[in-house]
Design an enzyme around this catalytic site. Structure first.
Site, PDB file in Angstrom:
ATOM      1  N   HIS A  61      24.912  44.065  39.694  1.00  0.00           N
ATOM      2  CA  HIS A  61      25.468  42.774  40.229  1.00  0.00           C
ATOM      3  C   HIS A  61      24.987  41.886  41.168  1.00  0.00           C
ATOM      4  O   HIS A  61      24.701  40.776  41.261  1.00  0.00           O
ATOM      5  CB  HIS A  61      26.850  43.172  40.775  1.00  0.00           C
ATOM      6  CG  HIS A  61      27.753  43.634  39.668  1.00  0.00           C
ATOM      7  ND1 HIS A  61      27.949  44.623  38.944  1.00  0.00           N
ATOM      8  CD2 HIS A  61      28.849  42.703  38.973  1.00  0.00           C
ATOM      9  CE1 HIS A  61      28.898  44.620  38.126  1.00  0.00           C
ATOM     10  NE2 HIS A  61      29.354  43.407  38.008  1.00  0.00           N
TER      11      HIS A  61
ATOM     12  N   GLU B 256      31.318  35.550  35.222  1.00  0.00           N
ATOM     13  CA  GLU B 256      31.038  36.676  35.936  1.00  0.00           C
ATOM     14  C   GLU B 256      29.610  37.244  35.830  1.00  0.00           C
ATOM     15  O   GLU B 256      29.215  37.458  34.550  1.00  0.00           O
ATOM     16  CB  GLU B 256      32.021  37.652  35.860  1.00  0.00           C
ATOM     17  CG  GLU B 256      31.923  38.992  36.611  1.00  0.00           C
ATOM     18  CD  GLU B 256      32.528  39.978  36.469  1.00  0.00           C
ATOM     19  OE1 GLU B 256      33.722  39.971  35.957  1.00  0.00           O
ATOM     20  OE2 GLU B 256      32.173  41.034  36.870  1.00  0.00           O
TER      21      GLU B 256
ATOM     22  N   ASP C 168      44.425  33.833  22.663  1.00  0.00           N
ATOM     23  CA  ASP C 168      45.325  33.351  23.800  1.00  0.00           C
ATOM     24  C   ASP C 168      44.919  34.301  25.129  1.00  0.00           C
ATOM     25  O   ASP C 168      45.272  35.556  25.090  1.00  0.00           O
ATOM     26  CB  ASP C 168      46.916  33.797  23.541  1.00  0.00           C
ATOM     27  CG  ASP C 168      47.938  33.254  24.564  1.00  0.00           C
ATOM     28  OD1 ASP C 168      47.193  33.105  25.591  1.00  0.00           O
ATOM     29  OD2 ASP C 168      48.882  33.358  24.150  1.00  0.00           O
TER      30      ASP C 168
END
Lengths: 425, 425, 425, 425
Positions: B414, B118, B323
């Site tokens: 972004h 991302e 995990d």
């Protein structure tokens, strides 16, 4: 954070055995000495990466594990996905399946690539997938889709908030037009108004085509907000393009009650003999487990009730270039097992909040795209099928995990695959 | 899943434009034709991997992207972490920092490896980290730790359930001994009894040393359950080693109220001038955002209230061999921003449910271990420091994201990093 | 239900000190001896009531306390509100106010009758009401209204469920007509479809005029369900007129996200000097309390965050003939306190789930109607105003309770009003 | 509060049809004219009551309905339960039962007084009670008890918060002593520490004898807080005697996971023939309903899953002088129905949060005490039995309501008892 007295005391005791209160206070206090900066250069080039490794002063062998030959060769591919690049981490990929999906969008037998470091995970999902496939596959149904952003606006009082809402409700066409200037693929679908005192939240729902769409809706909503701030008859005291009423990357009750990503339900009818052959247990015992675990979920205050979808979703998201942080919101849903009149097992999962796409994000990166290609789902036109496969995979996981718990094999499977004798994992 | 009438109708309409009800029914129905199996051979060898690729019938170029030279050379390293291995997926790693942590366990300036696809994520966390560091670092405090398993036992009635509970409460020493036969590092700490009708859940809490410990506690609890089933004066109708009252891989209210992983709180006092210089906004506006977004979280029914911890945690977990599925439970907590009497910003995060370790799981894999080494946290003795860094990183992320939202820069960041002009992501 | 080991042991110990396990087992076991029936005669007459008291064999003085002269004289008034009638319980009513409400529907200074047995409650609400009134009153805004019922339908599989949904979405007009046959005042507004595996929930939202409306929507929905079962092209395996997706008499996240009763927000700006004069504290300290208590609410997993609305709502509901059981769903909402730029206090409450009416239910009973008349809200045309007063009252309560906590007077008030020296309450 | 666009628009439209935006703004704005005060005189005397009625200027007939002869005669009895007294509201009481309870504390056949204005409620609970009694009664088990208060303390930073916690954990004996100075019946049981950034919440759990105990624990905790503030080595910036982490009068996840009031579970095994004879349905259909409604509860985000306990609890609390506002927290729990191996119905309810007492509060008022006497539970020594009866009653209600829904009789019962033909209720 909460700890009963006897427990909190023992935590503290352990600590204080090792140092004085003053020593601890020193460790915890801010320290004002200088610090070394990381070289910042947005573009990924051999030089910028080299500069960063120089700054890290790491031994060459460590660098080689992250910055191997293939990574060096492909590193420009990561240009739009990462900053301060130093290499790649490698997650092993195993395949689970075949998983037969009878969906509106997904059709056929899928071999599902899963990236994980948790032993037994791939084996377990593969076992569940084959069980489903032997039963003729699962039905999977995309029920709804949309991605939302929820800007917030603060006013002096309810009177101004009311005037604002009244104006907003008349501007839906203008909002659609403003959103449309920013995206070819996204489309503003709906607007949901929430008033809390002098605060107004506007929930904009978008269709996002084959992209997961979080960026797309942020940019579109920013355009809508610009329009609002330029044209509103009542000026807000302040406003934000996202005010946390969209459930973004968080498990929320909102998932079940409004639109957030892709909502999919999947089901299978498993004959008793298949349950016995494939899981070494009975439909009755599976239902016993479901009932007790559903109540366990309720008592522990989870959002939805399920065994766990997180294992499969995280592994599929990572393998296929999806946003792994979205596991926080996607791994929510409802599992239901029932005994049918014929003594067979009915099993269904419903996932309200899958955030997946087949274009954008990490889907075009070399190894991630290879995984999507293995599924036959790379590129435009496949996001809905991918969502149905996610639900089918979650169903496979529930069947296999609950089967192992019902048969008393749960710990054994982990023990054998994860470690040798006498070694902790 | 829930959709109001006008919305549900339009979803349906779109569907039915494309086919008849009968066609859809056919697509959704089970299909009983034969299927091709995946070659199953537990051990990772060149031959078993080759057999799988043969079965996948994929072009060589696709295989090369997953099964590159380094992966081929290292593939035995993955032996205990995956089944049905076919290669590795590569996630780009960027570094964020330096992040100064003044913890009980973590001390110093950390450069944090983050694996994500991302755009803007690493830049944002890096910005927040530097801001914290300029303020002298954040204080981080491990508050409690433990990992739990919750077996369930079903009885005929409350009378038998009561007899069972009465016996169980007298057996704590025997349970400790049974658990100890399975692990050198784990230790049974406490037992929590929950009665719901004729169902009894026993919540066993363990210390797990430097491992995340989920396998360890499963195996230990299985030993305890064996002891129970052999010695109980009242036989249960059925029982399961885990009955879903442990919050495993799910966001739950339990997180705040009992022990699940590592509980850490982190805080920083940021002078107003640093907020202005680093985030281009003011403490007041940061607090305005916090207040509105906290209410947004409450209205949307999240567990805890926060911007989002999921981005940073997922990226750190993936890079460091943790995990990734545990993001579902770990990305929960409480963020609080306040204006101090001096006009500065006080910011704190509290994460009740970090599941991290520095041994076991994926922590020993080549690239993951390289990332832990960059942090100076590979191997035994470092799990608690890693947890404190997770909280500090979450704090850095909240400051940077909320700073961007408060300054109106959220979408822009972004847009610039993720895509060129006119292209959706 | 959950108890840690040391606590559970002490509970058990206390028990076992008093008897053997066998004695306890005997107490807990079913016992099959005969039992005496209560005389059942639906109509309330002097004879049926007498028969019941004969059966109860209670001393005359006890009967007199429940079946006093006024109750005997008025007992036919209770005919449609109770079965197995034996008398009335008397709750003391105090008045709080004046409470100035500037609402869309409620306008003016209200003196609010509150029925409670909790000392200090009326005094506290009265104090808060006067504070609001001195500030010019609070603004109150009814935001939305509707009452829902959610029948559920179970099918063999998703294919049949899908066919059913497809048919349902085309039948909205027929559903409106079916509902209309049962009520003059109710009106079907919307339909919300939820699919979970082979289960379909239909959420019907109704306008219910001035009645709280729960019976009205049940009867209307039963008519709709009859229509559905007669006309559906796919027969469900079974169905229920209410399948628990309507939040009926339960706190639920649904409250915030869909329609359930009346949604009202109320706010007031309190100048700092009024806070000091009326509450003996400062806006700053009120905001400090709010912040800490909001986080406390989040950490304890409440639905919404608030001090407590339950006290005032229960007292008003009981006094005014509302359904007191609905406190379970109505006492949910969001309180927000803020310091304004001028150093004053902004306070708002938002209650999403008020279930109130001014006709039907207990609103026509003698003393309850007298209370509604005191408010000027008896009979048709007043339900919306009553809802706005509920929110205003909740705001008054939050200000007064939080004021007492902020000033350190909380315990003192209770102590003085509830008990004499040295006596527990 | 949240409303989709088309719905919000129609709400607005309706409004604006009736007036201009300016008119609405005027209605909603604060108004500064003078107001009339309520005569305030704490003691209940004929004169003070008369003065209040004079101020209310109500017609004599209205006054008579609230201030009847019996109320006038008994009004001093209400001295410690109400302020600004004007009379009493009368709620009709019906009796349900007999309800056979095989509890640790409650033993025998109870006739339960219920105060409500909702038609069909008493009949429904009575039906369920008799069904249980015919099956030999239900088993009821008090599992745990305690009432908590959670003061909060704010510090400059985590370092000071940590010092405070460290000191607090050493002071348990002093806290017990401080609490003991305020109460003969209450006893401090445990202390639970929660740290969130620089905030520390201390959860004090008390045994409260036969009182519901909320006042008792408030006063005791205030004494503990005084001790803390006088002796703490680190001064908090501010503190509050209750900081909203105790779940007081609010449904919360905390209920299941810690101590709050009395936790009781009750169960019954119902032979199939009893289900058929008493409820006109089958165990299978009851279980079908349970399953679908449990999922409905999960999807709607309730705390626990149940039909509704609120009806019975509110009616019993009001009749027996309990705090009706506590229904908000008490009406939470878990219902479970199962088909046994013999085809019978197993039904259980678990209520974690009953707040009941048989001394203090409203339990000594004339009519309320009469109701407790009907149960044989007035005065000291009976609080635990009352809690077990509450759970048994909740079980009776679940059986009857779910029975009606399963048999398709739900609406019919309400229709017949609540209204004549063509009349809305």
């Amino acid at each position: 954070m909460a700890a009963p007295h006897h427990r909190a005391s023992s935590v503290l005791e352990r600590l204080l055995n090792e140092g004085s209160v003053e020593e601890y206070a020193y460790r915890l206090a801010p320290k004002s000495h200088a610090f070394a900066r990381i070289p910042r250069e947005p573009h990924i080039t051999a030089e910028t990466v080299e500069a960063r490794w120089q700054a890290l002063a790491a031994p060459g062998e460590r660098r080689e594990r992250l910055l191997d030959a293939q990574t060096r060769a492909q590193m420009e591919a990561y240009q739009r996905n990462i900053e301060n690049f130093i290499g790649t981490v490698k997650l092993p990929v195993g395949i689970a399946g075949p998983l037969r999906v009878n969906g509106l969008h997904a059709q056929g037998d899928y071999v599902v690539p899963l990236a994980t470091t948790e032993a037994a995970l791939v084996a377990s999902y593969s076992r569940g997938s084959q069980l489903i496939t032997r039963a003729g596959g699962c039905t999977a149904l995309l029920l709804n889709e949309g991605v939302s952003r929820a800007p917030g606006f603060a006013f002096r009082d309810l009177i101004e908030a009311g005037r604002f809402v009244s104006w907003v409700l008349s501007q839906m066409d203008a909002f659609r037009a403003a959103a449309a200037t920013t995206t070819r693929h996204g489309r503003l679908l709906d607007l949901r108004v929430t008033v809390e005192g002098n605060h107004v939240y506007l929930g904009f729902d978008y269709a996002t085509g084959d992209a997961a769409g979080q960026n797309m809706v942020t940019i579109a909503t920013e355009a809508v907000c610009r329009y609002i701030l330029e044209h509103t008859p009542v000026e807000p005291q302040y406003s934000f393009v996202e005010a946390n009423l969209s459930g973004d990357k968080k498990a929320s009750a909102l998932s079940f009650l409004s639109v957030r990503g892709k909502k999919v339900t999947a089901e299978v009818h498993l004959p008793a003999e298949l349950v016995k052959a494939g899981l070494h247990t009975t439909p009755e015992q599976m239902v016993n487990y479901w009932r007790m675990s559903a109540m366990g979920g309720v008592l522990s205050g989870t959002v939805g009730v399920q065994g766990h979808y997180a294992n499969g979703l995280a592994a599929l998201y990572i393998a296929c270039g999806q946003d792994a942080a979205c596991v926080a919101e996607s791994a929510v849903g409802v599992t239901r097992f029932e005994l049918t009149g014929d003594g067979d097992l009915y099993a269904a999962v419903t996932l309200p909040n899958l955030i997946v796409g087949t274009v954008g994000g990490g889907t075009g990166l070399p190894s991630q795209r290879a995984c999507l290609e293995l599924l036959g789902l790379a590129g435009p036109g496949h996001a809905q099928a991918l969502a149905e496969i996610c639900a089918a995979l979650a169903l496979a996981g529930e069947l296999s995990i609950i089967g192992a718990l019902a048969a008393g094999h749960f710990a054994r499977a982990h023990q054998q695959l994860a470690r040798g004798s006498g070694k902790d994992a």
